[in-house]
Every structure is written in structure tokens, then in C-alpha cells.
Motif scaffolding. Structure first.
Motif, PDB file in Angstrom:
ATOM      1  N   CYS A  47       5.858   3.432 -11.346  1.00 10.98           N
ATOM      2  CA  CYS A  47       4.748   3.774 -10.474  1.00 10.98           C
ATOM      3  C   CYS A  47       3.814   4.757 -11.199  1.00 10.98           C
ATOM      4  O   CYS A  47       4.218   5.441 -12.136  1.00 10.98           O
ATOM      5  N   ASP A  49       2.836   7.365  -9.946  1.00 10.65           N
ATOM      6  CA  ASP A  49       3.191   8.679  -9.401  1.00 10.65           C
ATOM      7  C   ASP A  49       3.489   9.688 -10.520  1.00 10.65           C
ATOM      8  O   ASP A  49       4.301   9.423 -11.406  1.00 10.65           O
ATOM      9  N   ALA A  72       3.273   1.618  -6.971  1.00  3.85           N
ATOM     10  CA  ALA A  72       4.573   1.159  -6.449  1.00  3.85           C
ATOM     11  C   ALA A  72       5.341   0.232  -7.391  1.00  3.85           C
ATOM     12  O   ALA A  72       6.177  -0.553  -6.938  1.00  3.85           O
ATOM     13  N   HIS A 108      10.952   4.563  -7.214  1.00  5.45           N
ATOM     14  CA  HIS A 108      11.255   5.965  -6.933  1.00  5.45           C
ATOM     15  C   HIS A 108      11.147   6.320  -5.446  1.00  5.45           C
ATOM     16  O   HIS A 108      10.538   5.581  -4.666  1.00  5.45           O
ATOM     17  N   CYS A 111       7.579   7.254  -2.417  1.00  8.72           N
ATOM     18  CA  CYS A 111       6.488   6.500  -3.034  1.00  8.72           C
ATOM     19  C   CYS A 111       5.325   6.319  -2.044  1.00  8.72           C
ATOM     20  O   CYS A 111       5.497   5.729  -0.976  1.00  8.72           O
ATOM     21  N   GLY A 112       4.166   6.829  -2.430  1.00  7.63           N
ATOM     22  CA  GLY A 112       2.990   6.752  -1.558  1.00  7.63           C
ATOM     23  C   GLY A 112       2.535   5.315  -1.313  1.00  7.63           C
ATOM     24  O   GLY A 112       2.068   4.977  -0.222  1.00  7.63           O
TER      25      GLY A 112
END
Ligand SMILES: [Zn+2]
Length: 216
Positions: A47, A49, A72, A108, A111-112
Motif C-alpha cells: 500500500c 501508506d 490498498a 496491512h 488501511c485507509g
């Protein structure tokens, strides 16, 4: 024409620090990488992130990891339709040109992107529904898996399950690429699906045959 600003001072300083230490100490190695080209052993799809720090977890040297990051850590299915496919292009290059030996999907916690997908599926994110939402249309890749988690009452458990399903979806979709299926069947390419708990630092590995994630 847009005028761009100079690089922020903190980044200039960090760059100068890197050039004077890490680069200077390994200049011959960098020059060799430049002349001989890259021969990475692994491709990692993670991701975007900022908390998912692939090279920190696996301690990779320069030239060792071919990394693709997207929202994602999703891989779309094989779609040779002439459109723009950034993730598929990265996968194709790593597998057919660089001939990496390992293909790793790293998901992870918190995750947004997955959270957005959940909200979209629950009808709570109209801003993600339109054709102008690149995040929403990207998360459509995961959307069919919502059915499998929709009855989980605990919101955190539900999200963690869908995060694992994002990894599962990507692994499944990787196998729809003929050049991956072929190299996997030959035994020259191994696929891995991992899920990282950011707060705990624990890593789990996906096993399709069992349909579950086990601690590494
Ligand atoms: Zn994420």
C-alpha cells in the motif's frame, strides 16, 4: 507553464547527508548497479501508506527489491484492453523482463483504502461512488469481497478481515496473468500474500489451500 518551487530545505539536507555518507561509502556499488543494471530478487506490491515501510521490514539493499505501491495493495485482474494499467505494467516488467523469483503482496492493518471500500459498500461514502473518484473505482477491485464480511458485527474485526481479503484478491488476480501462471507452474516464481499489523509489528502469511493467514 507551471513554476515549481525549490525542494524543501529538510529534504535538501537529508539528500546532502545521504550523498556524503551512504552514497559516498558505497559509490562503487552504485556505479556497478548503474552499469550492470538491476537484478532484483523480489517484487513487493504494498500500500502507499507511509507506515508500511517495506525496506525497513525486510532490510533490502539497493537493487534488491522492485517495489510497486498503490492504494490498498491491490492487483486488478488481467485485462488486456489497451487502457492505462500501472500496476499490471509493473507486474509484467518484474516477471517477464527482470525475472524476479518472488512476488510478494503486502497488506496491512488500519488501511485507509480498505476503510473507504467498507464505507462505500455500506452506502456511507457517496463521494467515492462517482466516475470522478479514482479511489472509489480502484477499490471496486475489492468490492465483491464485501459479501464475505458484511455480517461481521465488530467494525475493527470486519476491517481486518477485508484487509486480508485485499491480499487474497491480489494473489488470486496475479494468477490470472498468463506469464505469472506459467512461471509459477514451472516453479521459477513463488507468490506470497502477507498482512502486517502496524501497531504490533506482526506479519501473517496467506495460504490459499487452507484459506487462512498464519503468523510468520
Ligand atoms: Zn493501506
Amino acid at each position: 507553464m507551471h513554476r515549481l518551487k525549490p525542494l524543501p530545505a529538510f529534504l535538501q539536507q537529508r539528500y546532502q547527508g545521504w550523498k556524503a555518507t551512504s552514497y559516498a561509502e558505497n559509490a562503487a556499488w552504485y556505479k556497478r548497479l548503474a552499469t550492470e543494471g538491476q537484478r532484483p530478487r523480489c517484487m513487493v506490491i504494498s500500500c502507499c501508506d507511509s507506515r508500511v515501510h517495506v525496506t525497513s521490514i525486510f532490510g533490502a539493499d539497493q537493487g534488491e527489491f522492485f517495489i510497486h505501491r498503490n492504494i490498498a495493495n491491490l492487483v486488478p485482474p488481467y485485462e488486456p484492453d489497451g487502457d492505462h494499467h500501472g500496476t499490471s505494467a509493473a507486474v509484467e516488467y518484474a516477471v517477464t523482463v527482470l525475472q524476479v523469483a518472488h512476488l510478494i503482496v503486502l497488506g496491512h492493518s488500519q488501511c485507509g483504502g480498505v476503510k473507504g471500500c467498507l464505507e462505500m459498500c455500506k452506502g456511507l461514502a457517496p463521494e467515492l461512488e462517482g466516475p470522478d473518484s479514482f479511489v472509489g473505482r480502484w477499490m471496486d477491485i475489492l468490492r465483491p469481497k464485501y459479501d464475505a464480511v458484511k455480517d461481521i458485527a465488530d467494525a475493527e474485526a470486519q476491517q481486518r478481515m477485508l484487509e486480508r481479503m485485499a491480499v487474497q484478491t491480489s494473489v488470486e488476480n496475479l494468477f490470472t496473468f498468463p506469464f505469472i501462471e506459467k512461471r509459477h507452474a514451472e516453479g521459477s516464481l513463488s507468490l506470497h500474500g502477507l498482512w502486517l499489523d502496524i501497531g504490533e509489528g506482526t506479519l501473517e502469511a496467506y495460504q490459499p489451500v487452507m484459506g487462512e493467514f498464519q503468523p510468520v
